[in-house]
Enzyme design. Structure first.
Site, short mmCIF file in Angstrom:
data_model
loop_
_atom_site.label_atom_id
_atom_site.label_comp_id
_atom_site.label_asym_id
_atom_site.label_seq_id
_atom_site.Cartn_x
_atom_site.Cartn_y
_atom_site.Cartn_z
N GLN A 185 0.83 -1.22 0.00
CA GLN A 185 0.00 0.00 0.00
C GLN A 185 0.85 1.26 0.00
OE1 GLN A 185 -3.32 0.24 -0.17
NE2 GLN A 185 -3.95 -1.86 0.22
N HIS A 207 -0.96 -3.57 -8.58
CA HIS A 207 -2.36 -3.15 -8.76
C HIS A 207 -2.91 -2.21 -7.70
CE1 HIS A 207 -4.68 -5.84 -5.93
NE2 HIS A 207 -3.55 -6.52 -5.96
N THR A 246 8.64 -18.09 -16.35
CA THR A 246 8.88 -17.13 -17.42
C THR A 246 8.46 -15.74 -16.98
OG1 THR A 246 8.50 -18.85 -19.05
CG2 THR A 246 8.34 -16.57 -19.83
N CYS A 332 -10.41 -9.13 0.66
CA CYS A 332 -10.34 -10.59 0.81
C CYS A 332 -11.25 -11.04 1.94
CB CYS A 332 -8.92 -11.04 1.12
SG CYS A 332 -7.64 -9.95 0.58
#
Ligand SMILES: *Cc1c(COP(=O)(O)O)cnc(C)c1O
Length: 390
Positions: A185, A207, A246, A332
């Site tokens: 945050q 995000h 990857t 969540c």
């Protein structure tokens, strides 16, 4: 309310943020024209992908005062926290099996700690002071000869408070203990410096900072001390064998761009968001029975957590959702019936903890949206409290 807006106002920037169009633009070529694997070193496609990854790594390192070699890409802050906590626990087994964290951490720290407890480690979960801050003296009292790691977040995702990182770092280093901070945050929103704050491991994610979902990184200190970490994913040996898989070039480019923009615009954005947050708090004074959760000043600029006495929390969110997209705490946890572990750790009753709104203002939040949201909240709280409509 005379009209129903087409889409609710988005005030849930601690849950996630929209991707900045400038970030999207930077990412696009790496989906199509430049599809190479950064590990392919026999052709142009691989080289240009590697160059893009290197640039993002440099940007991220620069933002926190680290060296690019100290940055390991992960799928987000959850993975970075798991790698830091389990990776250190495994690598320092011979030194000790005790960890210290706080009760108000994100589940992405608490759950790996609980997992380690099942494996025979011991974890001390410190209670915050009523303002949400860690008392560093209590931390020092909890340190034992077998303590290997302290994990304390930079900025809390539910109440926004900023922990005293430099003091914690100093206490840890005095006792020869590693210091991890979950900065999901905080990165790009407030100044962070791994040297002056004496941070050994730092988790970030894209995000929460107008970058893409599914990408993050862990900073792992290389010198003074050289932090050992046991890989938690085995495979192709990418990221110096610490995190195989990857490298997702577009997401990494997006993370780098998001952090570049966050740092470049940090001081003006901090000022603007602090102004908006203060404005919102003043507007809400049209109601009584309010509790501001967490320290009033030591907080990330865009976050305001308020508990409303005498209001049923579930009803409040339900009534508000057509107009304003908000939550009471962690996204969540929003499906769980138990009240927030963060708010109860501050001493709130389960009832008051449930009657909480977390306002998450961000880069794209306007003054007008804040005004409208405050108006909706005031009217709906009054309505639910059974008071007369103004
Ligand atoms: C969002 C968040 C996480 C989880 O990050 P992901 O990138 O979604 O895995 C961890 N810690 C904090 C403090 C967060 O706010």
């Amino acid at each position: 309310m005379s009209f129903l807006p087409k889409r609710p106002i988005y005030l849930d920037c601690q849950a996630t943020t929209p991707v900045d169009p400038r970030v999207v633009e930077a990412m696009l070529p790496y989906f199509t024209d430049c599809p190479g694997n950064p590990s392919s070193n026999n052709h142009l496609y691989g080289w240009e992908a590697k160059a893009a990854v290197d640039l993002a790594r440099e940007t991220i390192a620069l933002a926190i005062g680290a060296d690019p070699k100290e940055i390991v890409f992960t799928s987000g802050a959850t993975e970075a926290n798991n790698l830091a906590i389990k990776g250190v626990a495994e690598a320092y087994l011979s030194k000790g099996r005790h960890l210290i964290t706080m009760q108000t951490e994100h589940n992405a720290v608490l759950e790996p700690c609980k997992y380690l407890e099942k494996l025979g480690f011991e974890v001390t979960y410190l209670l915050p002071q009523p303002d949400g801050l860690l008392d560093v003296e209590r931390l020092e009292q909890a340190i034992r000869p077998d303590t290997i790691l302290v994990s304390v977040m930079a900025a809390n995702n539910e109440i926004g408070v900023l922990q005293p990182l430099a003091e914690i770092g100093q206490a840890c280093h005095q006792h020869n203990i590693l210091f991890h901070t979950d900065a999901a945050q905080a990165i790009g929103k407030i100044p962070l410096d791994v040297e002056s704050m004496q941070i050994d491991l730092l988790s970030i994610t894209g995000h929460k900072l107008y970058g893409p979902k599914g990408i993050g990184a862990l900073y792992i200190r290389n010198r003074n001390p050289h932090v050992q970490i046991a890989a938690q994913l085995q495979g192709g040996g990418q990221e110096r064998n610490i995190r195989s898989g990857t490298l997702p070039t577009p997401q990494i480019v997006g993370l780098g761009k998001a952090i570049e923009l966050g740092v470049a615009e940090q001081s003006t954005e901090m000022e603007r968001l602090t102004g908006l947050r203060t404005h919102l708090w003043q507007k809400l004074q049209g109601l009584d029975g309010l509790h501001l959760n967490g320290h009033p000043q030591l907080r990330i600029p865009g976050c305001l957590s308020v508990s409303f006495e005498g209001v049923d929390g579930a009803a409040l969110l339900l009534e508000l959702q057509p107009y304003v997209a908000l939550s009471s705490g962690s996204a969540c946890a929003s499906t769980k019936p138990t009240p927030s572990h963060v708010l109860t750790a501050l001493g709130h009753s389960p009832k008051l903890a449930r009657s909480t709104l977390r306002f998450g203002l961000g880069r794209f939040t306007s003054l007008d949206e804040v005004d409208q949201s405050a108006q909706y909240v005031i009217e709906i709280v009054k309505q639910l409290r059974g008071q007369a409509y103004p």
